[in-house]
Design a protein around this motif. Structure first.
Motif, PDB file in Angstrom:
ATOM      1  N   ALA A   1      -9.762  -4.686   1.544  1.00 11.83           N
ATOM      2  CA  ALA A   1     -11.166  -4.316   1.672  1.00 11.83           C
ATOM      3  C   ALA A   1     -12.060  -5.480   1.224  1.00 11.83           C
ATOM      4  O   ALA A   1     -13.096  -5.730   1.837  1.00 11.83           O
ATOM      5  CB  ALA A   1     -11.464  -3.078   0.844  1.00 11.83           C
ATOM      6  N   TYR A   2     -11.671  -6.186   0.183  1.00  9.10           N
ATOM      7  CA  TYR A   2     -12.454  -7.328  -0.265  1.00  9.10           C
ATOM      8  C   TYR A   2     -12.393  -8.466   0.748  1.00  9.10           C
ATOM      9  O   TYR A   2     -13.367  -9.168   0.949  1.00  9.10           O
ATOM     10  CB  TYR A   2     -11.977  -7.812  -1.635  1.00  9.10           C
ATOM     11  CG  TYR A   2     -12.208  -6.803  -2.711  1.00  9.10           C
ATOM     12  CD1 TYR A   2     -13.498  -6.457  -3.088  1.00  9.10           C
ATOM     13  CD2 TYR A   2     -11.157  -6.172  -3.347  1.00  9.10           C
ATOM     14  CE1 TYR A   2     -13.722  -5.521  -4.072  1.00  9.10           C
ATOM     15  CE2 TYR A   2     -11.369  -5.236  -4.336  1.00  9.10           C
ATOM     16  CZ  TYR A   2     -12.652  -4.923  -4.694  1.00  9.10           C
ATOM     17  OH  TYR A   2     -12.885  -3.994  -5.659  1.00  9.10           O
ATOM     18  N   ARG A   3     -11.249  -8.643   1.364  1.00 10.15           N
ATOM     19  CA  ARG A   3     -11.134  -9.684   2.391  1.00 10.15           C
ATOM     20  C   ARG A   3     -12.015  -9.378   3.588  1.00 10.15           C
ATOM     21  O   ARG A   3     -12.530 -10.275   4.226  1.00 10.15           O
ATOM     22  CB  ARG A   3      -9.683  -9.824   2.837  1.00 10.15           C
ATOM     23  CG  ARG A   3      -8.811 -10.437   1.798  1.00 10.15           C
ATOM     24  CD  ARG A   3      -7.409 -10.585   2.306  1.00 10.15           C
ATOM     25  NE  ARG A   3      -6.555 -11.047   1.228  1.00 10.15           N
ATOM     26  CZ  ARG A   3      -5.266 -10.826   1.173  1.00 10.15           C
ATOM     27  NH1 ARG A   3      -4.668 -10.174   2.137  1.00 10.15           N
ATOM     28  NH2 ARG A   3      -4.562 -11.270   0.167  1.00 10.15           N
ATOM     29  N   THR A   4     -12.179  -8.115   3.882  1.00 12.77           N
ATOM     30  CA  THR A   4     -13.005  -7.723   5.014  1.00 12.77           C
ATOM     31  C   THR A   4     -14.479  -7.966   4.739  1.00 12.77           C
ATOM     32  O   THR A   4     -15.216  -8.429   5.604  1.00 12.77           O
ATOM     33  CB  THR A   4     -12.782  -6.234   5.336  1.00 12.77           C
ATOM     34  OG1 THR A   4     -11.393  -6.029   5.567  1.00 12.77           O
ATOM     35  CG2 THR A   4     -13.570  -5.811   6.556  1.00 12.77           C
ATOM     36  N   ILE A   5     -14.929  -7.683   3.527  1.00 14.61           N
ATOM     37  CA  ILE A   5     -16.350  -7.772   3.216  1.00 14.61           C
ATOM     38  C   ILE A   5     -16.745  -9.146   2.668  1.00 14.61           C
ATOM     39  O   ILE A   5     -17.933  -9.445   2.531  1.00 14.61           O
ATOM     40  CB  ILE A   5     -16.741  -6.650   2.240  1.00 14.61           C
ATOM     41  CG1 ILE A   5     -18.228  -6.386   2.306  1.00 14.61           C
ATOM     42  CG2 ILE A   5     -16.303  -6.939   0.840  1.00 14.61           C
ATOM     43  CD1 ILE A   5     -18.642  -5.079   1.714  1.00 14.61           C
TER      44      ILE A   5
ATOM     45  N   PHE B   1     -22.192 -14.940   3.601  1.00 15.28           N
ATOM     46  CA  PHE B   1     -23.413 -15.117   4.397  1.00 15.28           C
ATOM     47  C   PHE B   1     -24.655 -14.868   3.539  1.00 15.28           C
ATOM     48  O   PHE B   1     -25.615 -15.648   3.588  1.00 15.28           O
ATOM     49  CB  PHE B   1     -23.385 -14.171   5.605  1.00 15.28           C
ATOM     50  CG  PHE B   1     -24.627 -14.246   6.439  1.00 15.28           C
ATOM     51  CD1 PHE B   1     -24.873 -15.335   7.245  1.00 15.28           C
ATOM     52  CD2 PHE B   1     -25.565 -13.225   6.397  1.00 15.28           C
ATOM     53  CE1 PHE B   1     -26.031 -15.408   8.008  1.00 15.28           C
ATOM     54  CE2 PHE B   1     -26.717 -13.283   7.147  1.00 15.28           C
ATOM     55  CZ  PHE B   1     -26.959 -14.380   7.963  1.00 15.28           C
ATOM     56  N   ILE B   2     -24.655 -13.809   2.745  1.00 12.09           N
ATOM     57  CA  ILE B   2     -25.789 -13.506   1.864  1.00 12.09           C
ATOM     58  C   ILE B   2     -25.984 -14.645   0.863  1.00 12.09           C
ATOM     59  O   ILE B   2     -27.118 -15.073   0.601  1.00 12.09           O
ATOM     60  CB  ILE B   2     -25.573 -12.168   1.134  1.00 12.09           C
ATOM     61  CG1 ILE B   2     -25.550 -11.017   2.136  1.00 12.09           C
ATOM     62  CG2 ILE B   2     -26.637 -11.935   0.070  1.00 12.09           C
ATOM     63  CD1 ILE B   2     -26.819 -10.838   2.920  1.00 12.09           C
ATOM     64  N   GLY B   3     -24.909 -15.178   0.316  1.00 13.53           N
ATOM     65  CA  GLY B   3     -25.017 -16.292  -0.627  1.00 13.53           C
ATOM     66  C   GLY B   3     -25.602 -17.535   0.013  1.00 13.53           C
ATOM     67  O   GLY B   3     -26.442 -18.218  -0.586  1.00 13.53           O
ATOM     68  N   VAL B   4     -25.178 -17.848   1.223  1.00 12.07           N
ATOM     69  CA  VAL B   4     -25.709 -19.020   1.929  1.00 12.07           C
ATOM     70  C   VAL B   4     -27.196 -18.838   2.220  1.00 12.07           C
ATOM     71  O   VAL B   4     -27.986 -19.770   2.060  1.00 12.07           O
ATOM     72  CB  VAL B   4     -24.900 -19.285   3.218  1.00 12.07           C
ATOM     73  CG1 VAL B   4     -25.594 -20.295   4.108  1.00 12.07           C
ATOM     74  CG2 VAL B   4     -23.504 -19.769   2.868  1.00 12.07           C
ATOM     75  N   VAL B   5     -27.591 -17.648   2.640  1.00  9.55           N
ATOM     76  CA  VAL B   5     -29.013 -17.386   2.912  1.00  9.55           C
ATOM     77  C   VAL B   5     -29.835 -17.522   1.637  1.00  9.55           C
ATOM     78  O   VAL B   5     -30.911 -18.134   1.647  1.00  9.55           O
ATOM     79  CB  VAL B   5     -29.190 -15.989   3.551  1.00  9.55           C
ATOM     80  CG1 VAL B   5     -30.656 -15.574   3.551  1.00  9.55           C
ATOM     81  CG2 VAL B   5     -28.645 -15.988   4.964  1.00  9.55           C
ATOM     82  N   LEU B   6     -29.340 -16.997   0.522  1.00  9.72           N
ATOM     83  CA  LEU B   6     -30.074 -17.131  -0.740  1.00  9.72           C
ATOM     84  C   LEU B   6     -30.183 -18.590  -1.180  1.00  9.72           C
ATOM     85  O   LEU B   6     -31.235 -19.010  -1.677  1.00  9.72           O
ATOM     86  CB  LEU B   6     -29.406 -16.292  -1.826  1.00  9.72           C
ATOM     87  CG  LEU B   6     -29.555 -14.784  -1.669  1.00  9.72           C
ATOM     88  CD1 LEU B   6     -28.756 -14.064  -2.745  1.00  9.72           C
ATOM     89  CD2 LEU B   6     -31.012 -14.378  -1.722  1.00  9.72           C
ATOM     90  N   LEU B   7     -29.123 -19.358  -1.006  1.00 11.25           N
ATOM     91  CA  LEU B   7     -29.198 -20.786  -1.348  1.00 11.25           C
ATOM     92  C   LEU B   7     -30.180 -21.525  -0.447  1.00 11.25           C
ATOM     93  O   LEU B   7     -30.909 -22.408  -0.906  1.00 11.25           O
ATOM     94  CB  LEU B   7     -27.816 -21.428  -1.251  1.00 11.25           C
ATOM     95  CG  LEU B   7     -26.863 -21.113  -2.390  1.00 11.25           C
ATOM     96  CD1 LEU B   7     -25.485 -21.677  -2.100  1.00 11.25           C
ATOM     97  CD2 LEU B   7     -27.386 -21.638  -3.697  1.00 11.25           C
TER      98      LEU B   7
END
Length: 184
Positions: free
Chosen positions: A95-99, A105-111
């Motif tokens: 489940a962690y690998r899936t999400i 993506f969220i981390g890259v957008v925040l950076l």
């Protein structure tokens, strides 16, 4: 809580000495152990049903790892330890690998937001003046000749330092560069 909920427990529905020890979601079967250590399985898809013996209590104690029943396709649904108890694997790591890509993506957008919005405001201001020059803020009524005479530099030096200056129409509030050596 309902009136007859005590009748839904394992103690009320299972025979004396029998305990539920596991569930195989692939086959839809519950597994039980009786008082002598024998492992039993229920009917497919039923929580409480007629049970069939899977292993004897004495033979499972002799082996280090008890073999669970094997399906026709070769899949062994549940493994047990030396005590005959089913092993439990904590959590579903898939489940962690899936999400993970979503959080990446969220981390890259925040950076990116941090870099474009907040980081330029935190950077120290750059000195736009070329070496050996100082800046001068143009006042209303100033001309290139007046600025050069006030600061003791030639008009040609002022034009060399400010290549894109239009001496015919100096804008008040604009910044012009003058030689620092001549102003001191």
């Amino acid at each position: 809580m309902g009136r007859w909920t005590q009748e839904d427990s394992d103690e009320a529905r299972l025979p004396e000495g029998m305990e539920r020890i596991g569930y195989d979601s692939d086959t839809g079967r519950y597994y039980f152990r009786d008082s002598d250590g024998s492992v039993w399985q229920g009917a497919q898809g039923a929580e409480f049903s007629e049970m069939t013996r899977v292993s004897d209590g004495e033979s499972s104690r002799d082996q280090d790892v008890e073999a669970a029943p094997v399906r026709a396709d070769g899949y062994q649904p549940l493994a047990t330890d030396s005590n005959g108890r089913f092993r439990y694997i904590h959590g579903n790591t898939n489940a962690y690998r899936t999400i993970f890509p979503f959080f990446l993506f969220i981390g890259v957008v925040l950076l990116l937001v941090w870099r474009l919005i907040f980081a330029p405001a935190l950077a120290p201001p750059k000195n736009p003046c070329p070496p050996h020059t100082t800046s001068y803020l143009v006042q209303p009524g100033d001309s290139c000749w007046a600025i050069s005479q006030t600061h003791g530099c030639s008009l040609d030096d002022l034009k060399k330092l400010n290549t894109n200056v239009n001496c015919d129409s100096l804008m008040p509030g604009s910044t012009e560069y003058i030689s620092a050596l001549s102003s001191s």
